[in-house]
Design a protein around this motif. Structure first.
Motif, PDB file in Angstrom:
ATOM      1  N   VAL A   1      18.635   0.757  35.610  1.00  0.00           N
ATOM      2  CA  VAL A   1      19.178   1.192  36.896  1.00  0.00           C
ATOM      3  C   VAL A   1      18.352   2.351  37.437  1.00  0.00           C
ATOM      4  CG1 VAL A   1      21.528   0.433  36.416  1.00  0.00           C
ATOM      5  CG2 VAL A   1      20.844   2.761  35.816  1.00  0.00           C
ATOM      6  N   LEU A   2      18.362   2.462  38.754  1.00  0.00           N
ATOM      7  CA  LEU A   2      17.688   3.540  39.456  1.00  0.00           C
ATOM      8  C   LEU A   2      18.632   3.968  40.575  1.00  0.00           C
ATOM      9  CD1 LEU A   2      14.884   4.935  39.213  1.00  0.00           C
ATOM     10  CD2 LEU A   2      14.087   3.395  41.012  1.00  0.00           C
ATOM     11  N   ALA A   3      18.952   5.237  40.626  1.00  0.00           N
ATOM     12  CA  ALA A   3      19.928   5.717  41.612  1.00  0.00           C
ATOM     13  C   ALA A   3      19.416   6.992  42.275  1.00  0.00           C
ATOM     14  CB  ALA A   3      21.279   5.982  40.939  1.00  0.00           C
ATOM     15  N   ASP A   4      19.625   7.095  43.600  1.00  0.00           N
ATOM     16  CA  ASP A   4      19.226   8.319  44.293  1.00  0.00           C
ATOM     17  C   ASP A   4      20.434   9.230  44.497  1.00  0.00           C
ATOM     18  OD1 ASP A   4      20.670   7.369  46.497  1.00  0.00           O
ATOM     19  OD2 ASP A   4      18.894   6.604  47.526  1.00  0.00           O
ATOM     20  N   ALA A   5      20.192  10.365  45.123  1.00  0.00           N
ATOM     21  CA  ALA A   5      21.272  11.334  45.339  1.00  0.00           C
ATOM     22  C   ALA A   5      22.072  11.041  46.601  1.00  0.00           C
ATOM     23  CB  ALA A   5      20.680  12.737  45.406  1.00  0.00           C
ATOM     24  N   HIS A   6      21.820   9.875  47.211  1.00  0.00           N
ATOM     25  CA  HIS A   6      22.474   9.535  48.470  1.00  0.00           C
ATOM     26  C   HIS A   6      23.420   8.340  48.312  1.00  0.00           C
ATOM     27  CE1 HIS A   6      19.554  12.274  50.302  1.00  0.00           C
ATOM     28  NE2 HIS A   6      18.641  11.661  49.557  1.00  0.00           N
ATOM     29  N   GLY A   7      23.719   7.973  47.068  1.00  0.00           N
ATOM     30  CA  GLY A   7      24.707   6.935  46.826  1.00  0.00           C
ATOM     31  C   GLY A   7      24.165   5.535  46.626  1.00  0.00           C
TER      32      GLY A   7
ATOM     33  N   LEU B   1      16.202   6.012  47.968  1.00  0.00           N
ATOM     34  CA  LEU B   1      15.688   4.672  47.716  1.00  0.00           C
ATOM     35  C   LEU B   1      15.820   3.884  49.020  1.00  0.00           C
ATOM     36  CD1 LEU B   1      17.398   3.949  44.276  1.00  0.00           C
ATOM     37  CD2 LEU B   1      14.966   4.445  44.647  1.00  0.00           C
ATOM     38  N   GLU B   2      14.744   3.333  49.492  1.00  0.00           N
ATOM     39  CA  GLU B   2      14.762   2.646  50.775  1.00  0.00           C
ATOM     40  C   GLU B   2      14.588   1.143  50.577  1.00  0.00           C
ATOM     41  OE1 GLU B   2      11.693   4.577  52.968  1.00  0.00           O
ATOM     42  OE2 GLU B   2      12.955   6.284  53.509  1.00  0.00           O
ATOM     43  N   GLY B   3      15.246   0.370  51.434  1.00  0.00           N
ATOM     44  CA  GLY B   3      15.147  -1.078  51.349  1.00  0.00           C
ATOM     45  C   GLY B   3      15.965  -1.639  50.214  1.00  0.00           C
ATOM     46  N   ARG B   4      15.489  -2.735  49.654  1.00  0.00           N
ATOM     47  CA  ARG B   4      16.183  -3.407  48.566  1.00  0.00           C
ATOM     48  C   ARG B   4      15.313  -3.383  47.315  1.00  0.00           C
ATOM     49  NH1 ARG B   4      20.419  -6.380  49.763  1.00  0.00           N
ATOM     50  NH2 ARG B   4      20.040  -7.791  48.016  1.00  0.00           N
ATOM     51  N   PRO B   5      15.937  -3.472  46.146  1.00  0.00           N
ATOM     52  CA  PRO B   5      15.126  -3.497  44.921  1.00  0.00           C
ATOM     53  C   PRO B   5      14.217  -4.720  44.902  1.00  0.00           C
ATOM     54  CG  PRO B   5      17.421  -4.060  44.447  1.00  0.00           C
ATOM     55  CD  PRO B   5      17.379  -3.566  45.861  1.00  0.00           C
ATOM     56  N   PRO B   6      12.989  -4.578  44.425  1.00  0.00           N
ATOM     57  CA  PRO B   6      12.063  -5.714  44.414  1.00  0.00           C
ATOM     58  C   PRO B   6      12.523  -6.807  43.453  1.00  0.00           C
ATOM     59  CG  PRO B   6      11.136  -3.856  43.222  1.00  0.00           C
ATOM     60  CD  PRO B   6      12.377  -3.358  43.887  1.00  0.00           C
TER      61      PRO B   6
END
Length: 658
Positions: free
Chosen positions: A204-210, A312-317
């Motif tokens: 998993v990869l998560a940013d601070a913006h939810g 994280l922008e867009g969708r996961p590859p």
């Protein structure tokens, strides 16, 4: 923006982080213990700070020293890597409290997942399936088999499988001791042990913006002592529905604890497809390169950007192709996984396409903590490197990886390379029939045996002797001298003796006017570093490398290391077989016997801790413990006598044990 980053780690993961920082233009600071003063990660950093001492407790586990090093070097951020303090909430708070950027999850999330007991409770609240926790004191026959687990830490330490109630007390005590030594927390619990389960984890990869991404799953089922050996993505043979459920559960787990950064949610998947939460690793995983290969992401770069507050922008590859990783350890599977120490004389993986980065096309990636000349000691983990293959199809990736490992030139400390090659080429593994008991189930197939059998060892010894003879002739030619051992008339056969893997092998050949000859072997070509031998019409080339006191012979038949022996050995140099000596430096953790006690062959006498693992020292034969010069806590060097077991005489062998 992060400008200077201190890597609070060593070895392979430190080098991996340094590579990404170079690409991003971020200055770097390394830290090192005294044994690591000349390690590759120290040379590759822009600056380095010494941590006085050798043991992890005095160096890499000293959060105060690491924070002070960062301040001294002018760093504005700290990356913990994996292991050591990477999942220590207290250290994360120290870093943040010092005004530095912590490249990792929030301390509270680390804390919540740091206790497996608390983590299971939270996951159950989030709707993630979990296995019921069992109190070791309340386990019944109906609960068996069970797995004893340390509440803190990971890496397979503090874990024991128990199949009999009679074995439970000793297993709990052993797990507590190992957990206390490794993590400073002796708390253990039990849970039902799932036979032939699969260990599948989700990155998993998560940013601070939810935003939380699930970047695919990895199968990590092939393990030894609950520690991973081979990892691959995507997991072979699972349904699309199970894959989706695992990804959704991982995202729920990350959301439940407000996770930020890179992490891994681990699951146990039963043969019927049901799954349960195992633990969450709140850090970068050892096996992250396989995810990078199929997604094209640099996970360390993403960690740094998330720590800087970027979204994280867009969708996961979507994953592309298949990647598989093998962990090269300095250990001997054929000798109960005994660790190896010493100097890495040669580390070379031919055909490597990328180092610490994903290849641009189907090929091989190597992430290594060592290089020629590196010292492997007993203070740290036994992993030397990770070799990764990426290809469009799983079969191609497995074949590439097995071939790269088989051709690798690994001279010095013993490694598990042969085991990895056998696993990757095993029919069951090729079919994707993997589970956590893979090595035990296929033990009869000789997975832990060296690739080079007795016949290959004899050929390798002959190649070594012939190459040495050619080298002597070459040296004599330069000096204009007669080669040592030269005869004008036919004489007795030439002989050379070597030690290899605790046995002796002798090479016998004759020097004739037409060249060297040996019984049953056609000597096709001889040079100081390459010999070609023909057996039954099939030619085999051998590469011979001479190091001080060691000759390494590499071929497609398997690698062989030979120690030359004197023709007339001194009897005083022989070791009494009754003396059990330490195979490596370490610390005696527990002693299971007393002087004067009679023991059977295979009885565990004591436990020696080295390279972050506990290793059994067993009686080689039935006899009496006549000397026991060590006690728990004793620090020993390689070759130190740990116990003396006097073997039974012919009359004693039949007497019952008291």
């Amino acid at each position: 923006m992060i400008t200077t980053l201190l890597v609070a780690n060593r070895g392979e993961i430190a080098r991996r982080i340094l590579r990404t920082c170079r690409d991003l233009g971020v200055a770097t600071v390394a830290v090192h213990s005294d044994p690591d003063a000349h390690a590759p990660h120290v040379r590759e950093a822009d600056a380095a700070v010494r941590l006085p001492g050798a043991a992890p407790a005095d160096t890499y586990l000293r959060g105060d020293l690491l924070v002070a090093a960062a301040k001294t070097a002018g760093a504005d951020a700290v990356h913990p890597g994996y292991g050591f303090l990477s999942e220590n909430a207290g250290f994360a708070r120290e870093v943040i409290g010092a005004g530095l950027t912590w490249v990792g999850p929030r301390p509270r999330a680390i804390e919540l997942m740091g206790s497996k007991v608390e983590a299971k409770r939270l996951m159950a609240e989030a709707g993630v399936p979990v296995l019921a926790e069992l109190d070791p004191a309340a386990v019944t026959e109906a609960d068996l088999p069970v797995l004893v687990k340390a509440s803190a830490g990971g890496g397979g330490r503090g874990m024991r499988v128990v199949r009999s109630l009679a074995d439970l007390p000793a297993a709990v005590e052993s797990a507590r001791s190992e957990a206390a030594a490794a993590f400073g927390d002796p708390l253990v619990f039990c849970e039902r042990y799932v036979e032939s389960g699969r260990h599948i984890e989700v990155q998993v990869l998560a940013d601070a913006h939810g935003t939380v991404w699930a970047l695919g799953e990895r199968d990590c089922s092939v393990q030894r002592r609950h520690q991973k050996l081979v990892e691959e993505t995507p997991a072979p043979g699972i349904s699309a529905a199970l894959r989706r459920s695992l990804h959704e559960a991982a995202i729920r787990a990350a959301e439940r604890i407000d996770y930020v950064g890179a992490g891994t949610v681990e699951f146990l998947v039963a043969p019927d497809g049901g799954f349960a939460f195992l633990e969450m690793n709140t850090r970068l995983q050892v096996e992250h390169p396989v995810t990078e290969c199929v997604t094209g992401l640099d996970l360390v770069e993403r960690q740094i950007r998330i720590a800087e507050g970027r979204p994280l922008e867009g969708r996961p590859p979507a994953p592309d192709g298949h990647a598989v990783e093998a962990r090269l350890y300095a250990e001997d599977p054929a000798r109960d996984w005994a660790p190896g120490t010493g100097t890495v004389l040669r580390f070379e993986v031919p055909g490597t396409d990328a180092v610490f980065r994903s290849p641009d096309r189907a090929g091989i990636r190597v992430d290594s903590g060592v290089e020629d000349g590196s010292e492997v000691g007993a203070h740290y983990d036994a992993m030397l490197a990770k070799v990764v293959a990426w290809a469009p199809e799983r079969e191609d990736a497995l074949r590439r990886l097995a071939g790269a490992l088989a051709r690798a030139r690994l001279h010095g400390p013993v490694t598990n390379r042969d085991l990895l090659v056998r696993v990757l080429r095993h029919p069951a593994f090729l079919q994707g029939e993997v589970h956590t008991r893979f090595l035990e189930e296929h033990a009869a197939d000789g997975l832990t045996a060296p690739q080079a059998g007795p016949g290959t060892v004899r050929l390798a010894a002959l190649a070594a002797a012939l190459a040495e003879s050619a080298a002597r002739r070459a040296r004599a030619a330069v000096l204009g001298a007669v080669p040592a051992g030269w005869r004008n008339l036919p004489s007795q056969p030439r002989r050379a003796r070597y030690a290899t893997r605790g046995a002796e092998v002798e090479a016998v050949y004759r020097s004739t006017r037409s060249g060297p000859s040996a019984d049953g072997v056609v000597v096709v070509a001889v040079d100081p570093d390459r010999v070609v031998l023909e057996v039954d019409g099939l030619r085999h080339p051998f590469t011979v490398t001479r190091h001080p006191g060691l000759i390494c012979v590499d071929s497609a038949l398997g690698a062989v290391e030979l120690t030359p022996l004197d023709r007339f050995p001194d009897p005083a140099d022989e070791i009494d077989p009754a003396n059990l000596v330490a195979p490596m430096p370490g610390t005696v953790r527990r002693v299971e016997v007393r002087e004067g006690e009679r023991v059977e062959a295979g009885r565990v006498l004591l436990w020696l801790e080295a390279m972050k693992m506990e290793h059994r020292v067993t009686a080689p034969a039935a006899g009496t413990v006549t000397r026991l010069p060590v006690a728990p806590g004793t620090q020993v060097g390689k070759g130190t006598v740990l116990a003396v077991v006097s073997p039974d005489g012919p009359d004693e062998a039949s007497e019952p044990t008291e």
